[in-house]
Design an enzyme around this catalytic site. Structure first.
Site, PDB file in Angstrom:
ATOM      1  CG  HIS A 108     -12.375 -40.118  44.908  1.00  0.00           C
ATOM      2  ND1 HIS A 108     -11.486 -39.166  45.335  1.00  0.00           N
ATOM      3  CD2 HIS A 108     -11.960 -40.452  43.656  1.00  0.00           C
ATOM      4  CE1 HIS A 108     -10.595 -38.923  44.390  1.00  0.00           C
ATOM      5  NE2 HIS A 108     -10.865 -39.690  43.362  1.00  0.00           N
ATOM      6  CG  HIS A 117     -10.036 -46.522  39.196  1.00  0.00           C
ATOM      7  ND1 HIS A 117     -11.045 -46.273  40.097  1.00  0.00           N
ATOM      8  CD2 HIS A 117      -9.774 -45.345  38.583  1.00  0.00           C
ATOM      9  CE1 HIS A 117     -11.370 -44.996  40.034  1.00  0.00           C
ATOM     10  NE2 HIS A 117     -10.618 -44.412  39.126  1.00  0.00           N
TER      11      HIS A 117
END
Length: 741
Positions: free
Chosen positions: A86, A40
């Site tokens: 998300h 990420h």
């Protein structure tokens, strides 16, 4: 082994860290490195591929590498924007996962010195919608509306699609656009040793710890144990933070800033130090905390929301404290820039972490994952249109209008406030949203230009052919801008893919990026910001489930002229034309018609002739500015017939179509080939319009005329083959989503 793997590190990565440090890292240091070396944060599987994107252009002020991209709108106003995912948090905790996605992307734009003025979102959910999928959808939409509506930023557009592959891996991608006076740009940098780090915003809690690591691994269907990794947002604190930052910028009190997102304070401070080529000291006991007994590990790695890290001279701190108090925010000096290139975290006078900044932010491994073309493609490309039986036209139209990927999404976007601020010119449902720039920070700073935003991401097309699918997405996004009269400035992207350790997934990622990059380079449109979301895969008892490879593109443009149009027909008697690349052989490959009517996902992606596509974009802007067309709507999901009926809905008008088609009508009406647009031309301007199309080297086909009776009639060689009241078609289209849910 259990310890380093708990932080998302492999054995090889752990040994590399141990060798670099010359000692065993402690638990806090492992937490920092696990977060910042996660997929990420470090993009260790995708970094080399992302270098293919063109990132520079005449409008670009700031490209990739900062919290958001920045482009020049004109001499008075710059635009900052970015899209981010998300996904994992929204599966685990849909409401807070989606809400904090919105909050996080707002702070990314804010950290560039821009006032956030518009939001968009791109959503993917499972199909059919039942059980947990229904819970996810409702929670995600509530979370987006709660945060955006409460903070007072309009949600002006987006897209929502439903496919079986997203059932345990929803995609929730949030976009934000901000505006700033030209010349006022802030980056995540200090300018000299000794400057202080001032933390402003909400207090720090235990929510979101391990968030970056969680977002960098497959999701299990057992989610309860990971609920604490999802941040909890407060949009009212977010609004106060925006106004406090705006006041701080007006008073020129800081030299740089970084929002606290993935990796929390550890991530923000180390990234800031790395970009500044300095070191940093942190004093963790000074961090405002909202929970008792927090450990140094928790303080450093909490991803609590609504927090910003400001870089300032020490003499500015008194005024920073005053502004924080005025806006009912926490504020504290929590660190200082140093000259030795180390991150040192102190707690009550003791060092709890000491790491080279370069190790944290620049020495994460870069993986060259093996890639291989998936075996499924050979079977899917054996499909031939001629093997399909002819489906009844009327039945097909109604089936498509009921499809959740075609029907009206008003049930979703009307939960968002898309007009707060009164700058929304074209609302959701159009080919692109249009915004006016009424003011930025000071009333005297404004622009006469309109900003256009559009979002595209057809994962099914990319699944069938990642390279051509990538080009297809870019062409459609830029065509949407052209349909309202806008020229493109730049693109931001969010690349949502499965597990890159699987060679077929890595191949999809490589080819999709190649296609997007080649198309962007041809059109001269840079990619200035973005996000990569990998491991969108759920491990279940029966095996792993990957999502479609789903790049989401948001194209940002400007309307520089006096005119713009929407997709809706406006005048009785106007001629309706199909223009573009019309001599191509149409195909139903990847179309919604093939999926809905024939229950097939197969074929190949209709290739884009980039030269003709660019000519079409230029032509559309020309004929809009010259007043030769009244409306424009591109042919995309659902094909030509859906573009036609969407153009007549809510107008009180109707349409008569007269064809002389020898081709199969299912191909003619439902193919999703690119470079085709439906336009309406004022009565008396038809010849001038045809001349303009031919001068552009493109094709035109007169389909029919807009009539004053709300009815849709289609004739082929004079024989009536379709006749229906517009109200009947629109009722199905408007009510389908509610029935579906």
């Amino acid at each position: 082994m259990e310890l380093y793997s708990a932080f998302g590190l492999t054995q090889e990565e752990y040994l590399k860290i141990k060798e670099r440090l010359g000692r065993e890292p402690n638990q806090v240091e492992l937490g920092i490195l696990g977060a910042l070396w996660s997929e990420h944060c470090s993009y260790k599987s995708s970094r080399r591929v992302l270098k293919l994107f063109p990132t520079e252009g005449p409008h670009v002020i700031q490209g990739p590498g900062e919290n958001a991209g920045v482009v020049k709108l004109d001499d008075e106003v710059w635009l900052a924007f970015k899209i981010e995912s998300h996904n994992h948090p929204s599966y685990i905790e849909p409401f807070n996962g989606a809400a904090t996605g919105v909050g996080g992307i707002i702070r990314d734009v804010l950290s560039m010195g821009a006032r956030p003025i518009a939001l968009m979102n791109s959503l993917r959910f499972g199909y059919p919608v039942k059980g947990r999928t229904r819970h996810i959808l409702k929670g995600v939409v509530r979370g987006i509306s709660h945060y955006g509506n409460s903070i007072g930023i309009p949600n002006v557009g987006g897209e929502t699609y439903f496919e079986e592959c997203y059932v345990t891996n929803p995609l929730v991608n949030a976009f934000c656009l901000g505006v700033m006076p030209a010349g006022r740009l802030y980056r995540a940098r200090a300018t000299r040793v000794g400057q202080v780090l001032f933390l402003i915003g909400s207090s720090t809690g235990r929510d979101g710890i391990h968030g970056a690591v969680m977002a960098s691994a497959e999701v299990s269907t057992e989610t309860e144990e990971k609920r604490s990794t999802v941040q909890v947002g407060d949009p009212y604190f977010g609004k106060k933070l925006i106004e406090a930052i705006m006041e701080i910028l007006e008073k020129d009190l800081i030299v740089g800033m970084q929002d606290l997102g993935a990796g929390g304070l550890a991530g923000a401070s180390s990234e800031l130090a790395g970009k500044s080529q300095m070191g940093v000291e942190l004093f963790l006991e000074k961090v405002p905390q909202r929970e008792e007994g927090m450990t140094p590990f928790e303080i450093l790695l909490s991803e609590s929301q609504e927090r910003m890290l400001l870089v300032a001279e020490e003499e500015a701190t008194e005024e920073l404290y005053r502004i924080a108090k005025k806006h009912h925010l926490e504020g504290a000096v929590v660190g200082r820039m140093t000259d030795d290139g180390y991150l040192r975290a102190f707690y009550m006078g003791s060092i709890v972490a000491e790491l080279p900044v370069s190790l944290i932010v620049r020495e994460a491994p870069l993986y060259h994952r093996p890639s291989e073309e998936p075996a499924y493609l050979k079977e899917l490309r054996n499909y031939k249109d001629e093997d399909l039986p002819q489906a009844p036209l009327k039945e097909s139209v109604f089936l498509l209008l009921r499809s959740p990927n075609v029907c009206s999404k008003e049930g979703i976007y009307t939960q968002y406030d898309y007009q707060v601020g009164t700058n929304t010119v074209l609302k959701p449902g159009a080919d692109a949203a249009l915004l006016r720039i009424k003011w930025v920070v000071r009333p005297e700073v404004k622009s006469e230009k309109l900003v256009a935003l559009t979002c595209e991401g057809n994962g099914r097309m990319v699944f069938l052919n990642p390279y051509e699918g990538g080009k297809y997405l870019v062409a459609e996004a830029l065509r949407n801008l052209a349909c309202v009269g806008a020229e493109p400035l730049a693109i931001t992207d969010c690349l949502n893919f499965g597990n890159p350790e699987r060679p077929e997934i890595m191949w999809q990622l490589e080819k999709a990026v190649e296609g997007i990059a080649d198309a962007c380079r041809f059109f001269g449109v840079p990619v200035v910001s973005g996000n990569v979301s990998l491991y969108n895969e759920t491990v279940e008892k029966e095996g792993a489930r990957n999502v479609y490879p789903t790049p989401i593109l948001v194209a940002v443009g400007k309307v520089a002229g006096r005119r713009w149009v929407s997709h809706s027909f406006r005048e009785e008697g106007s001629a309706v034309f199909l223009i573009g690349d019309l001599n191509r052989k149409l195909t139903l490959g990847g179309s919604e018609f093939l999926k809905v009517v024939h229950s097939k996902v197969a074929g190949d992606v209709p290739p884009v002739d980039l030269g003709k596509e660019l000519a079409l974009h230029n032509l559309l802007r020309e004929v809009i500015e010259n007043g030769l067309i009244l409306s424009a709507h591109d042919v995309s999901v659902g094909g030509l017939m859906i573009a036609l009926v969407e153009s007549v809905f809510s107008t009180g008008l109707g349409l008569e179509i007269d064809l002389y088609e020898d081709e199969r009508l299912d191909l003619f009406f439902f193919a999703e080939d690119p470079t085709r647009v439906v336009v309406s031309v004022p009565r008396g301007k038809e010849e001038d319009f045809k001349d303009a199309v031919e001068m552009a080297g493109l094709d035109w086909l007169l389909l029919g005329r807009v009539i004053d009776r709300p009815i849709l009639v289609v004739r082929n060689y004079g024989e009536e083959i379709f006749k229906e009241e517009v109200a009947s078609l629109e009722k199905v289209w408007r009510e389908a989503l509610e029935e579906f849910l």
